[in-house]
Design a protein around this motif. Structure first.
Motif, mmCIF file in Angstrom:
data_model
loop_
_atom_site.group_PDB
_atom_site.id
_atom_site.type_symbol
_atom_site.label_atom_id
_atom_site.label_comp_id
_atom_site.label_asym_id
_atom_site.label_seq_id
_atom_site.Cartn_x
_atom_site.Cartn_y
_atom_site.Cartn_z
ATOM 1 N N GLU A 148 0.815 -1.220 0.000
ATOM 2 C CA GLU A 148 0.000 0.000 0.000
ATOM 3 C C GLU A 148 0.849 1.271 0.000
ATOM 4 O OE1 GLU A 148 -2.059 -0.682 3.644
ATOM 5 O OE2 GLU A 148 -3.277 -2.310 2.813
ATOM 6 N N LYS A 149 2.174 1.107 0.059
ATOM 7 C CA LYS A 149 3.116 2.234 0.170
ATOM 8 C C LYS A 149 2.795 3.090 1.399
ATOM 9 C CE LYS A 149 3.642 2.510 -4.835
ATOM 10 N NZ LYS A 149 3.565 3.387 -6.004
ATOM 11 N N ASN A 150 2.414 2.427 2.478
ATOM 12 C CA ASN A 150 2.029 3.094 3.722
ATOM 13 C C ASN A 150 3.287 3.368 4.556
ATOM 14 O OD1 ASN A 150 1.035 3.886 6.205
ATOM 15 N ND2 ASN A 150 -0.660 2.432 6.171
ATOM 16 N N VAL A 151 4.014 4.391 4.170
ATOM 17 C CA VAL A 151 5.286 4.691 4.832
ATOM 18 C C VAL A 151 5.091 5.208 6.255
ATOM 19 C CG1 VAL A 151 6.606 5.013 2.709
ATOM 20 C CG2 VAL A 151 5.436 6.962 3.727
ATOM 21 N N GLU A 152 3.913 5.711 6.584
ATOM 22 C CA GLU A 152 3.664 6.182 7.955
ATOM 23 C C GLU A 152 3.712 5.013 8.929
ATOM 24 O OE1 GLU A 152 1.609 7.062 5.334
ATOM 25 O OE2 GLU A 152 2.397 9.104 5.114
ATOM 26 N N GLU A 153 2.996 3.928 8.615
ATOM 27 C CA GLU A 153 3.007 2.744 9.490
ATOM 28 C C GLU A 153 4.387 2.094 9.496
ATOM 29 O OE1 GLU A 153 0.818 1.604 11.586
ATOM 30 O OE2 GLU A 153 -0.954 2.752 11.010
ATOM 31 N N LEU A 154 5.012 2.017 8.323
ATOM 32 C CA LEU A 154 6.342 1.408 8.234
ATOM 33 C C LEU A 154 7.377 2.198 9.018
ATOM 34 C CD1 LEU A 154 6.241 0.422 4.473
ATOM 35 C CD2 LEU A 154 6.159 -1.152 6.434
ATOM 36 N N ALA A 155 7.274 3.518 9.000
ATOM 37 C CA ALA A 155 8.221 4.358 9.749
ATOM 38 C C ALA A 155 8.136 4.073 11.242
ATOM 39 C CB ALA A 155 7.964 5.830 9.467
ATOM 40 N N VAL A 156 6.943 3.760 11.721
ATOM 41 C CA VAL A 156 6.772 3.409 13.141
ATOM 42 C C VAL A 156 7.360 2.025 13.408
ATOM 43 C CG1 VAL A 156 5.069 2.906 14.939
ATOM 44 C CG2 VAL A 156 4.744 4.881 13.424
ATOM 45 N N LEU A 157 7.131 1.095 12.488
ATOM 46 C CA LEU A 157 7.609 -0.278 12.665
ATOM 47 C C LEU A 157 9.126 -0.382 12.576
ATOM 48 C CD1 LEU A 157 7.164 -3.345 12.891
ATOM 49 C CD2 LEU A 157 6.889 -3.357 10.387
ATOM 50 N N PHE A 158 9.731 0.306 11.615
ATOM 51 C CA PHE A 158 11.169 0.193 11.389
ATOM 52 C C PHE A 158 11.943 0.912 12.501
ATOM 53 C CE2 PHE A 158 10.512 0.221 6.457
ATOM 54 C CZ PHE A 158 9.910 -1.020 6.525
ATOM 55 N N HIS A 159 12.867 0.215 13.110
ATOM 56 C CA HIS A 159 13.761 0.809 14.108
ATOM 57 C C HIS A 159 14.602 1.883 13.412
ATOM 58 C CE1 HIS A 159 17.056 1.090 17.011
ATOM 59 N NE2 HIS A 159 16.238 0.524 17.889
ATOM 60 N N ASP A 160 14.967 2.924 14.125
ATOM 61 C CA ASP A 160 15.751 4.007 13.523
ATOM 62 C C ASP A 160 17.090 3.528 12.965
ATOM 63 O OD1 ASP A 160 13.781 5.875 13.917
ATOM 64 O OD2 ASP A 160 14.626 6.637 15.793
ATOM 65 N N LYS A 161 17.631 2.437 13.512
ATOM 66 C CA LYS A 161 18.907 1.906 13.031
ATOM 67 C C LYS A 161 18.727 0.674 12.144
ATOM 68 C CE LYS A 161 21.668 3.556 16.909
ATOM 69 N NZ LYS A 161 22.584 3.156 17.994
ATOM 70 N N SER A 162 17.512 0.449 11.632
ATOM 71 C CA SER A 162 17.234 -0.748 10.843
ATOM 72 C C SER A 162 18.002 -0.750 9.521
ATOM 73 C CB SER A 162 15.731 -0.881 10.587
ATOM 74 O OG SER A 162 15.221 0.273 9.957
ATOM 75 N N LYS A 163 18.242 -1.970 9.026
ATOM 76 C CA LYS A 163 18.958 -2.167 7.761
ATOM 77 C C LYS A 163 18.158 -3.125 6.886
ATOM 78 C CE LYS A 163 23.192 -0.546 9.246
ATOM 79 N NZ LYS A 163 24.412 -0.848 9.837
ATOM 80 N N PHE A 164 18.305 -2.934 5.568
ATOM 81 C CA PHE A 164 17.543 -3.689 4.584
ATOM 82 C C PHE A 164 18.505 -4.207 3.524
ATOM 83 C CE2 PHE A 164 15.055 -0.604 6.699
ATOM 84 C CZ PHE A 164 13.868 -1.257 6.996
ATOM 85 N N VAL A 165 18.421 -5.500 3.222
ATOM 86 C CA VAL A 165 19.304 -6.117 2.239
ATOM 87 C C VAL A 165 18.440 -6.675 1.118
ATOM 88 C CG1 VAL A 165 21.070 -7.862 1.814
ATOM 89 C CG2 VAL A 165 20.961 -6.711 4.047
ATOM 90 N N HIS A 166 18.680 -6.193 -0.093
ATOM 91 C CA HIS A 166 17.947 -6.584 -1.282
ATOM 92 C C HIS A 166 18.906 -7.216 -2.278
ATOM 93 C CE1 HIS A 166 14.181 -4.286 -0.421
ATOM 94 N NE2 HIS A 166 15.000 -3.600 0.341
ATOM 95 N N MET A 167 18.381 -7.660 -3.403
ATOM 96 C CA MET A 167 19.230 -8.227 -4.456
ATOM 97 C C MET A 167 20.168 -7.171 -5.020
ATOM 98 S SD MET A 167 16.396 -10.612 -6.371
ATOM 99 C CE MET A 167 17.336 -10.697 -7.870
ATOM 100 N N SER A 168 19.733 -5.910 -4.997
ATOM 101 C CA SER A 168 20.523 -4.855 -5.642
ATOM 102 C C SER A 168 21.345 -4.010 -4.671
ATOM 103 C CB SER A 168 19.592 -3.934 -6.439
ATOM 104 O OG SER A 168 18.646 -3.341 -5.566
#
Length: 150
Positions: A41-61
């Motif tokens: 849904e591209k709901n960045v408001e909810e995701l911003a609350v869920l994601f820790h401020d120091k979170s990291k994301f690893v993708h194929m690229s």
């Protein structure tokens, strides 16, 4: 009689501990499902609350931190259109850390092209106060025959 009473107490405590762990595992699974919905849904408001401020994301690229992940989702440069979850496993560590593994089929719109990939996604959650925060999300490309060991 005393030994029997101690045994019953230990059994009750074990059952209670298992029930609590099962409840937390269910909570983490539901939180992960919500995350996939919010991403589609591209709901960045909810995701911003869920994601820790120091979170990291690893993708194929590549890999990046919270701010960039939210920008990518908001802009649609990666649009997580549909996530089919096939397997889920959760392990708890102490009372404040959980690792969830999903085996998924992801339909995404990536830089103008629709792509479908099979992934095992590793999600690490940490309890901060009364809320669970996502610390890490890593996509690992796998075959569709891959199974998560329980």
């Amino acid at each position: 009689m005393r030994i029997l009473l101690i045994g019953v107490c230990l059994l009750v405590m074990s059952v209670n501990s298992f029930a609590q762990n099962s409840k937390v595992e269910d909570e983490i699974i539901e939180l992960s499902k919500s995350k996939w919905d919010w991403m589609s849904e591209k709901n960045v408001e909810e995701l911003a609350v869920l994601f820790h401020d120091k979170s990291k994301f690893v993708h194929m690229s590549g890999s990046w931190k919270k701010k960039r992940e939210l920008e990518i989702i908001k802009s649609g440069s990666i649009w997580y259109q549909k996530t089919d979850v096939h397997d889920v496993a959760v392990e708890l560590f102490d009372n404040d850390t959980a690792i969830l593994w999903n085996r998924i089929t992801l339909l995404a719109h990536v830089r103008g092209t629709d792509v479908t990939n099979e992934f095992t996604v590793t999600e690490v959650y940490k309890k901060v106060g009364s809320a669970w925060k996502l610390l890490n999300l890593t996509f690992s490309k796998v075959r569709d025959t891959h199974k998560i060991e329980q």
